[in-house]
Design an enzyme around this catalytic site. Structure first.
Site, PDB file in Angstrom:
ATOM      1  CG  HIS A  80      14.840 -51.642 -31.619  1.00 17.05           C
ATOM      2  ND1 HIS A  80      15.156 -52.074 -29.902  1.00 17.05           N
ATOM      3  CD2 HIS A  80      13.821 -50.628 -30.403  1.00 17.05           C
ATOM      4  CE1 HIS A  80      14.319 -52.228 -29.107  1.00 17.05           C
ATOM      5  NE2 HIS A  80      13.017 -51.583 -29.428  1.00 17.05           N
ATOM      6  NE  ARG A  81      20.799 -47.257 -30.364  1.00 18.66           N
ATOM      7  CZ  ARG A  81      21.738 -47.710 -29.577  1.00 18.66           C
ATOM      8  NH1 ARG A  81      22.845 -46.948 -29.340  1.00 18.66           N
ATOM      9  NH2 ARG A  81      21.823 -48.968 -28.809  1.00 18.66           N
ATOM     10  CD  GLN A  87       7.697 -43.862 -39.546  1.00 15.32           C
ATOM     11  OE1 GLN A  87       9.077 -43.807 -39.197  1.00 15.32           O
ATOM     12  NE2 GLN A  87       6.342 -44.133 -38.890  1.00 15.32           N
ATOM     13  CD  GLN A  88       1.511 -43.869 -44.472  1.00 19.32           C
ATOM     14  OE1 GLN A  88       0.985 -43.496 -43.322  1.00 19.32           O
ATOM     15  NE2 GLN A  88       0.157 -44.039 -45.181  1.00 19.32           N
ATOM     16  CD  GLN A  90       2.894 -37.602 -39.210  1.00 19.87           C
ATOM     17  OE1 GLN A  90       3.884 -36.755 -39.433  1.00 19.87           O
ATOM     18  NE2 GLN A  90       2.363 -38.222 -39.533  1.00 19.87           N
ATOM     19  NE  ARG A 142       5.588 -33.815 -41.353  1.00 22.92           N
ATOM     20  CZ  ARG A 142       6.941 -33.924 -42.173  1.00 22.92           C
ATOM     21  NH1 ARG A 142       7.180 -34.884 -41.809  1.00 22.92           N
ATOM     22  NH2 ARG A 142       8.065 -33.311 -42.068  1.00 22.92           N
ATOM     23  NE  ARG A 169      11.471 -51.244 -27.202  1.00 25.10           N
ATOM     24  CZ  ARG A 169      10.894 -50.264 -27.424  1.00 25.10           C
ATOM     25  NH1 ARG A 169       9.885 -49.723 -25.932  1.00 25.10           N
ATOM     26  NH2 ARG A 169      11.725 -48.718 -26.955  1.00 25.10           N
TER      27      ARG A 169
HETATM   28  C1  LIG Z   1      10.452 -50.241 -20.927  1.00 25.91           C
HETATM   29  C2  LIG Z   1      10.596 -49.582 -22.349  1.00 25.91           C
HETATM   30  C3  LIG Z   1      10.985 -47.721 -21.600  1.00 25.91           C
HETATM   31  C4  LIG Z   1      11.572 -47.435 -22.227  1.00 25.91           C
HETATM   32  N1  LIG Z   1      11.680 -45.866 -21.821  1.00 25.91           N
HETATM   33  C5  LIG Z   1      12.398 -45.118 -22.187  1.00 25.91           C
HETATM   34  C6  LIG Z   1      12.541 -43.705 -22.196  1.00 25.91           C
HETATM   35  O1  LIG Z   1      11.718 -43.225 -21.435  1.00 25.91           O
HETATM   36  N2  LIG Z   1      13.468 -42.898 -22.800  1.00 25.91           N
HETATM   37  C7  LIG Z   1      13.919 -43.182 -23.614  1.00 25.91           C
HETATM   38  O2  LIG Z   1      14.482 -42.513 -24.409  1.00 25.91           O
HETATM   39  N3  LIG Z   1      13.922 -44.618 -24.016  1.00 25.91           N
HETATM   40  C8  LIG Z   1      13.401 -45.866 -23.353  1.00 25.91           C
HETATM   41  N4  LIG Z   1      13.444 -46.799 -24.067  1.00 25.91           N
HETATM   42  C9  LIG Z   1      14.042 -46.768 -25.281  1.00 25.91           C
HETATM   43  C10 LIG Z   1      15.557 -47.182 -24.984  1.00 25.91           C
HETATM   44  O3  LIG Z   1      16.077 -46.784 -24.213  1.00 25.91           O
HETATM   45  C11 LIG Z   1      16.830 -47.833 -25.950  1.00 25.91           C
HETATM   46  O4  LIG Z   1      16.888 -46.906 -26.617  1.00 25.91           O
HETATM   47  C12 LIG Z   1      15.892 -48.911 -27.105  1.00 25.91           C
HETATM   48  O5  LIG Z   1      14.573 -50.243 -25.748  1.00 25.91           O
HETATM   49  C13 LIG Z   1      16.718 -49.818 -27.590  1.00 25.91           C
HETATM   50  O6  LIG Z   1      17.248 -50.674 -26.874  1.00 25.91           O
HETATM   51  P1  LIG Z   1      18.808 -51.102 -27.356  1.00 25.91           P
HETATM   52  O7  LIG Z   1      19.601 -49.792 -27.546  1.00 25.91           O
HETATM   53  O8  LIG Z   1      19.148 -51.703 -26.180  1.00 25.91           O
HETATM   54  O9  LIG Z   1      18.775 -51.244 -28.336  1.00 25.91           O
HETATM   55  P2  LIG Z   1      19.274 -50.980 -29.626  1.00 25.91           P
HETATM   56  O10 LIG Z   1      19.872 -50.201 -30.894  1.00 25.91           O
HETATM   57  O11 LIG Z   1      18.240 -52.658 -30.781  1.00 25.91           O
HETATM   58  O12 LIG Z   1      20.774 -52.486 -29.551  1.00 25.91           O
HETATM   59  C14 LIG Z   1      20.871 -53.408 -29.908  1.00 25.91           C
HETATM   60  C15 LIG Z   1      22.063 -53.466 -28.818  1.00 25.91           C
HETATM   61  O13 LIG Z   1      23.124 -52.659 -29.484  1.00 25.91           O
HETATM   62  C16 LIG Z   1      24.806 -52.154 -28.874  1.00 25.91           C
HETATM   63  N5  LIG Z   1      24.535 -51.650 -29.208  1.00 25.91           N
HETATM   64  C17 LIG Z   1      23.514 -50.755 -30.380  1.00 25.91           C
HETATM   65  N6  LIG Z   1      23.683 -49.084 -30.301  1.00 25.91           N
HETATM   66  C18 LIG Z   1      24.934 -48.597 -29.917  1.00 25.91           C
HETATM   67  C19 LIG Z   1      26.432 -48.070 -29.847  1.00 25.91           C
HETATM   68  N7  LIG Z   1      25.845 -46.770 -29.900  1.00 25.91           N
HETATM   69  N8  LIG Z   1      26.576 -47.895 -28.552  1.00 25.91           N
HETATM   70  C20 LIG Z   1      27.166 -48.917 -28.179  1.00 25.91           C
HETATM   71  N9  LIG Z   1      26.535 -49.951 -27.800  1.00 25.91           N
HETATM   72  C21 LIG Z   1      25.426 -49.919 -28.951  1.00 25.91           C
HETATM   73  C22 LIG Z   1      23.761 -52.704 -27.689  1.00 25.91           C
HETATM   74  O14 LIG Z   1      24.530 -53.708 -26.770  1.00 25.91           O
HETATM   75  C23 LIG Z   1      22.014 -52.534 -27.256  1.00 25.91           C
HETATM   76  O15 LIG Z   1      21.401 -53.227 -26.026  1.00 25.91           O
HETATM   77  C24 LIG Z   1      12.390 -47.400 -23.138  1.00 25.91           C
HETATM   78  C25 LIG Z   1      12.402 -48.867 -23.679  1.00 25.91           C
HETATM   79  C26 LIG Z   1      11.791 -50.168 -23.198  1.00 25.91           C
HETATM   80  C27 LIG Z   1      11.933 -50.996 -23.375  1.00 25.91           C
END
Ligand SMILES: Cc1cc2nc3c(=O)[nH]c(=O)nc-3n(C[C@H](O)[C@H](O)[C@H](O)COP(=O)(O)OP(=O)(O)OC[C@H]3O[C@@H](n4cnc5c(N)ncnc54)[C@H](O)[C@@H]3O)c2cc1C
Length: 232
Positions: A80-81, A87-88, A90, A142, A169
Site C-alpha cells: 500500500h503505497r 520497520q524493525q 533484520q 537473515r 484487507r
Molecule cells: C486478496 C488480494 C490478493 C492479492 N494478490 C496479489 C498477488 O497475487 N500478487 C501481487 O503482486 N499482489 C497481490 N495483491 C496486492 C495488490 O495487487 C495491491 O498491490 C495491493 O492491494 C495495494 O493496493 P492498491 O495498489 O490499490 O493500493 P495503494 O498502493 O494503497 O494505492 C491506493 C490507490 O492509489 C492509486 N495509486 C497508487 N499508486 C498508483 C500508481 N503508481 N499509479 C496509479 N494509481 C496509483 C490507485 O488508485 C490505488 O488503488 C493482492 C491484494 C489482495 C487484497
C-alpha cells in the site's frame, strides 16, 4: 500480534469538516474551524462523503504500531503505497528463539504439520545462530529466515487511504493475519473518528456488492459480514 493506534491528527473530524467548508465558503478554514462543534463537523463529513468527495478526509492521518506480526504480513502491508512505514531491521536485531516466529492456526491444529514446522524452525534458528558465531553479519545471516519471522512495523495512513486499505484487507479474500490486523485498525479508528470511518470495511460493506467475482470465497455471507462491521 499487537495493534495499537499510537497517534492521530488532533480533532480529525473537525479539521476535515473545516477543509470541506473551504470549497463553498467565502471565508477560510481558520475561521470556519472556530464555529464547528463535533456534531456539525460529523454532519458535514457525512454529506461530503455521500457526494464521493473523499479528498477532504486526506487531511487526517493515523499512525499505528503493529507488533509481533510476520514478515509475510508486512510484505503485503507495504504494497500500500500511499503510506509511511518504519520497520524493525533484520540487520540490527538478531533472532534467537522460537518465540520470534508466527505459527498459523492451520499448522497448530495438525499434529503432523506442527511437528514439521517446529522442527524446521528449530533447524533454521540453530543455523542462523551458527552463522552469527562464524562472524557472518546479521544482514547476511537473515537470508535463512522464513516468512514466519516476527517483526514490528509502524504505519501512517490518511483516512482516505485507510478506507481503501480496509476495503481490500478486511475482506475474506485477504490472508488471515493481515485481515485480523486491518480489522483491529478499523475498530480503533472508528472509536476516535466515527464519521470518517462510517460504513468502512471490506468492499461489500461499503459498496454493497463483492467485486471478487469467481474468487469470492464460498463461505462469504455479505449480510453477516455487514452486521459484523456495523457492530465492530
Ligand atoms: C486478496 C488480494 C490478493 C492479492 N494478490 C496479489 C498477488 O497475487 N500478487 C501481487 O503482486 N499482489 C497481490 N495483491 C496486492 C495488490 O495487487 C495491491 O498491490 C495491493 O492491494 C495495494 O493496493 P492498491 O495498489 O490499490 O493500493 P495503494 O498502493 O494503497 O494505492 C491506493 C490507490 O492509489 C492509486 N495509486 C497508487 N499508486 C498508483 C500508481 N503508481 N499509479 C496509479 N494509481 C496509483 C490507485 O488508485 C490505488 O488503488 C493482492 C491484494 C489482495 C487484497
Amino acid at each position: 500480534m499487537r495493534v495499537k493506534l499510537l497517534s492521530y491528527t488532533p480533532n480529525p473530524e473537525i479539521l476535515c469538516a473545516a477543509a470541506a467548508l473551504t470549497s463553498s465558503r467565502r471565508r477560510g478554514a481558520s475561521e470556519s474551524i472556530e464555529e464547528l462543534d463535533l456534531e456539525k463537523a460529523r454532519r458535514i463529513i457525512r454529506r461530503v462523503l455521500s457526494y464521493g468527495h473523499y479528498s477532504v478526509i486526506e487531511h487526517a492521518s493515523f499512525t499505528f504500531s503493529l507488533e509481533g506480526v510476520s514478515r509475510a504480513l508486512t510484505h503485503q502491508l507495504v504494497r500500500h503505497r500511499l503510506a509511511s512505514y518504519t520497520q524493525q531491521s533484520q540487520r540490527y536485531v538478531a533472532y534467537d528463539t522460537l518465540e520470534h516466529y508466527v505459527v498459523p492456526e492451520t499448522i497448530k491444529q495438525s499434529e503432523e504439520a506442527k511437528k514439521l514446522f517446529e522442527e524446521t524452525l528449530a533447524k533454521i534458528s540453530e543455523t542462523y545462530q551458527k552463522l552469527l558465531e562464524l562472524n557472518i553479519p546479521k544482514e547476511d545471516a537473515r537470508f535463512i529466515l522464513p516468512n514466519a519471522a516476527k517483526t514490528n512495523i509502524v504505519v501512517t495512513m490518511n483516512a482516505r487511504e485507510l478506507r481503501h486499505f480496509f476495503n481490500l484487507r478486511c475482506c475474506q479474500r485477504t490472508q488471515w493475519e493481515l485481515r485480523q490486523a486491518a480489522t483491529e485498525m478499523l475498530r480503533q479508528v472508528k472509536r476516535v473518528a466515527p464519521a470518517l470511518f462510517e460504513n468502512a470495511g471490506p468492499y461489500c460493506v461499503e459498496f454493497g456488492y463483492c467485486p471478487e467475482g469467481k474468487m469470492k470465497p464460498s463461505t462469504c455471507n455479505i449480510a453477516e459480514i455487514k452486521e459484523k462491521f456495523k457492530n465492530l
